[in-house]
Design an enzyme around this catalytic site. Structure first.
Site, PDB file in Angstrom:
ATOM      1  CB  CYS A   2      -0.958   0.167   1.228  1.00 42.98           C
ATOM      2  SG  CYS A   2      -2.036  -1.203   1.277  1.00 42.98           S
ATOM      3  CG  ASN A  99       1.250   0.162   4.481  1.00 42.73           C
ATOM      4  OD1 ASN A  99       0.702  -0.945   4.023  1.00 42.73           O
ATOM      5  ND2 ASN A  99       2.391   0.634   4.189  1.00 42.73           N
ATOM      6  N   GLY A 100      -0.902  -1.412   6.567  1.00 45.69           N
ATOM      7  CA  GLY A 100      -1.002  -2.307   7.336  1.00 45.69           C
ATOM      8  C   GLY A 100      -1.985  -3.275   7.617  1.00 45.69           C
ATOM      9  CD  GLU A 485      16.435 -13.667  -7.490  1.00 48.64           C
ATOM     10  OE1 GLU A 485      15.662 -14.276  -6.339  1.00 48.64           O
ATOM     11  OE2 GLU A 485      15.948 -12.558  -7.805  1.00 48.64           O
ATOM     12  CD  GLU A 492       9.191 -12.167  -7.831  1.00 49.21           C
ATOM     13  OE1 GLU A 492      10.448 -12.375  -8.481  1.00 49.21           O
ATOM     14  OE2 GLU A 492       9.172 -11.369  -7.177  1.00 49.21           O
ATOM     15  CE  LYS A 607      11.550  -3.411  -5.434  1.00 50.30           C
ATOM     16  NZ  LYS A 607      11.906  -4.714  -6.016  1.00 50.30           N
TER      17      LYS A 607
HETATM   18  C1  F6R Z   1      11.006 -10.935  -5.488  1.00 43.00           C
HETATM   19  C2  F6R Z   1      11.192  -9.817  -4.334  1.00 43.00           C
HETATM   20  C3  F6R Z   1      10.617 -10.262  -3.129  1.00 43.00           C
HETATM   21  C4  F6R Z   1      11.412  -9.715  -2.042  1.00 43.00           C
HETATM   22  C5  F6R Z   1      11.137 -10.220  -0.716  1.00 43.00           C
HETATM   23  C6  F6R Z   1      11.959  -9.389   0.406  1.00 43.00           C
HETATM   24  O1  F6R Z   1      11.815 -10.434  -6.862  1.00 43.00           O
HETATM   25  O2  F6R Z   1      11.185  -8.781  -4.755  1.00 43.00           O
HETATM   26  O3  F6R Z   1      10.724 -11.835  -2.995  1.00 43.00           O
HETATM   27  O4  F6R Z   1      12.687 -10.058  -2.210  1.00 43.00           O
HETATM   28  O5  F6R Z   1       9.615  -9.425  -0.464  1.00 43.00           O
HETATM   29  O6  F6R Z   1      11.863  -7.813   0.166  1.00 43.00           O
HETATM   30  P1  F6R Z   1      13.021  -7.188   0.931  1.00 43.00           P
HETATM   31  O7  F6R Z   1      14.366  -7.305   0.345  1.00 43.00           O
HETATM   32  O8  F6R Z   1      12.517  -5.608   0.695  1.00 43.00           O
HETATM   33  O9  F6R Z   1      12.946  -7.359   2.458  1.00 43.00           O
END
Ligand code: F6R
Length: 612
Positions: A2, A99-100, A485, A492, A607
């Site tokens: 969000c 958000n949450g 990966e 994804e 994200k």
């Molecule tokens: C994959 C991706 C997610 C993040 C995960 C952790 O492409 O983006 O799997 O890697 O949600 O996010 P961060 O690194 O922000 O803790």
């Protein structure tokens, strides 16, 4: 997860809010909405992307120089117009975005229903705004106090922004568990979930801390207090974000731009840290803790998703050269498992956003139990970066594409530097070998540049796999996390089912899947268990699987067996993930584009995962 934007000042709020939402759309994009006040409170929201909201508000009254806006990633209630934010209070005089997750929303909702409240949506957010309204009326307090009291009644995580038609010169925001940043302009204030919407207006920002409420007036100074009513002095920081980093810069997608940025992001992550002339690695952020790290009996790495894959590479690196045992943990599992944590344990939290709820909760728990917490984060000033004892930033720059690319290679770069530094401190690596590794590491950005030239080749053969339904990715040693990966990237953004496996595990199950329809991506670079991987390739070939191999330049053995092959430059085994990942990013990207998928905003994803 969000996106929140807010504005108060002399300008028209709507264009600022919409632009802010566009910048934050990577955080969630199933619905969007805006609330504006001039003489009355106007609220518009719609199912879909920010562009759908823009379409929806065409011709409507958008006047107002105070407002809040939201782009949603659904938690409670399906993504539709009713559940979209902002939400009104019962009397429609307050509007709230959130958000949450409010965990006790259901009991609060029942209580409010008994008191005559009627709800339009299924969201926890609507419950919160009704609660604030209820407290304000029943306790006969002002709006800020009502927000404070209500926030003491909720369990869960929140970043909120609230406007009231009865207080048109006041914007209220608060956070617990989800980030909020306030931008300070000339006679105006901006609010956002992260700094990206603020950078074109101001460089002066205040990051709100846990359980803080910001009282943001039209005229006057920003005030901050905690939900326990303790006054705080706003700490103004200067942003070091560059606007061009937030634009696509001529690329079709942010993901593609970010793949191409890797020579720079890797170089930036090494800059000032690796010194070939002196033969040293210096990591200023952990200087006070590196002795402790070198003496640690074990290191625990916590992360989620792609960052968890970087942690797996970190495990190989630290065990291989620093000779410290490493355990790699999913934040979500670690936090709920009553793990054994000792005071001499080092916990390394790896996170691009620095806001991932499970990773954050895991480090809080480990910190409470006395462990030393080291962060490897990309977003400066993020929650994880602030709550760790020390840390090293990955200088990847803003990563906007939801699928992580350059952040992964930057994380691996920083973990390589850390492992090298600790290895040299422990004295378990010969000076000459150490120097050799540093010299090789410095060439990695160039080798990444060379690897990027494989794009057209990959584009060419990726066409054949546009309609594949499954993929297997195999690798051993340092290349096992690369396989994981690669598979994650493909699923994804292209929605093709893909699994990553250690190559040797194939014969313990996945081999049953192999037939002439099954593409198998094998990372078979020289060194490590090359010969063994070669045998695995033979096994796939014998079952008519279609082999896409990532090999070291000049390889002749795999060529005899592979259907498609890409050759990456030769490097030390420990740096192979930095190169071998890139063809897999391209493969996922090109397949997704051919399948007409929304590469930068894949369905159901966001994200920054700030909820459990
Ligand atoms: C994959 C991706 C997610 C993040 C995960 C952790 O492409 O983006 O799997 O890697 O949600 O996010 P961060 O690194 O922000 O803790």
């Amino acid at each position: 997860m969000c996106g929140i934007v807010g504005y108060i000042g002399p300008k028209d709020a709507y264009p600022i809010l919409i632009k802010g939402l566009q910048r934050l759309e990577y955080r969630g994009y199933d619905s969007a909405g805006v609330a504006l006040i001039d003489s009355d409170l106007k609220l518009y929201k719609n199912y879909g992307k920010v562009a759908d909201l823009e379409e929806y508000v065409k011709g409507k009254d958008l006047a107002g120089n105070i407002g809040i806006a939201h782009t949603r990633w659904a938690t409670h209630g399906e993504p539709n117009q009713v559940n979209a934010h902002p939400h009104f209070s019962q009397d429609k005089r307050l509007a709230l975005i959130h958000n949450g997750i409010i965990e006790n929303y259901s009991s609060l909702r029942e209580e409010l229903i008994k008191r005559g409240h009627k709800f339009e949506s299924e969201t926890d957010t609507e419950v919160l705004v009704h609660l604030i309204e209820d407290v304000k009326k029943n306790e006969n307090v002002d709006l800020v106090e009502a927000v404070r009291i209500a926030l003491n009644m909720v369990i869960g995580a929140y970043a909120i922004a609230l406007v009231s038609v009865d207080n048109p010169d006041l914007l209220i925001a608060a956070r617990k568990g989800s980030p909020l940043v306030i931008g300070i302009g000339e006679g105006e204030f901006f609010l956002a979930s992260d700094a990206t919407p603020l950078v074109e207006y101001t460089k002066n920002v205040v990051y709100l801390d846990e359980e803080e409420i910001a009282i943001i007036p039209r005229n006057g100074n920003l005030e901050i207090k905690t939900i326990k009513n303790k006054k705080k002095t706003p700490y103004v920081e200067t942003l070091e974000l560059n606007l061009s980093a937030l634009e696509k810069g001529g690329y079709d997608h942010f993901m593609l731009k970010e793949i191409y940025e890797q020579p720079t992001s890797i170089k930036d992550s090494m800059r000032g840290r690796l010194d070939i002339d002196k033969g040293t690695v210096k990591l200023g952020g952990i200087i006070d803790y590196e002795e402790k790290m070198a003496k640690a009996k074990r290191i625990i790495m916590v992360a989620c998703g792609t960052s968890w894959h970087a942690a797996l590479v970190g495990e190989y690196l630290f065990e291989d050269i620093a000779r410290i045992p490493v355990e790699v943990e999913y934040g979500s599992e670690f936090r709920y498992r009553n793990p054994i944590i000792n005071e001499d344990d080092i916990v390394i939290a790896i996170s691009q956003s620095g806001e991932t709820a499970d990773t954050l909760a895991a480090i809080r728990m480990a910190k409470e139990k006395g462990a030393t917490i080291i962060g490897v984060c990309n977003v400066v000033g993020s929650s994880i970066a602030r709550e760790t004892h020390a840390g090293v930033y990955t200088h990847a720059g803003p990563e906007i594409g939801v699928a992580s690319t350059k952040a992964f290679t930057a994380q691996v770069t920083v973990l390589s530097l850390m492992a090298l530094r600790i290895a040299s401190l422990k004295g378990n690596i010969k000076k000459s070998r150490f120097r050799q590794l540093l010299i090789e590491m410095e060439t990695i950005p160039e080798k990444v540049e060379e690897t990027l030239k494989l794009a057209d080749e990959i584009l060419d053969f990726s066409k054949i796999f546009t309609y594949s339904r499954n993929f297997l990715y195999l690798g051993r040693g340092y290349n096992f996390p690369v396989a994981l990966e690669g598979a994650l990237k493909l699923k994804e953004i292209s929605y093709i089912h893909a699994e990553g496996y250690p190559a040797a595990e194939m014969k313990h199950g996945p081999i049953a899947l192999i037939d002439k329809e099954m593409p198998v991506v094998v990372i078979a670079t020289k060194k490590g268990a090359y010969e063994k991987v070669l045998s695995n390739i033979e096994e796939i070939k014998a079952r008519k699987g279609r082999i896409i191999a990532v090999v070291t330049k000049g390889d002749t053995e795999v060529k005899k067996l592979a259907d498609f092959m890409v050759e990456i430059p030769e490097t030390e085994e420990m740096f192979v993930p930095l190169l071998a990942t890139i063809p897999l990013q391209f493969l996922a990207y090109h397949i997704a584009v051919r399948r007409d998928c929304e590469v930068d905003m894949p369905r159901n994803l966001a994200k920054s995962v700030t909820v459990e």
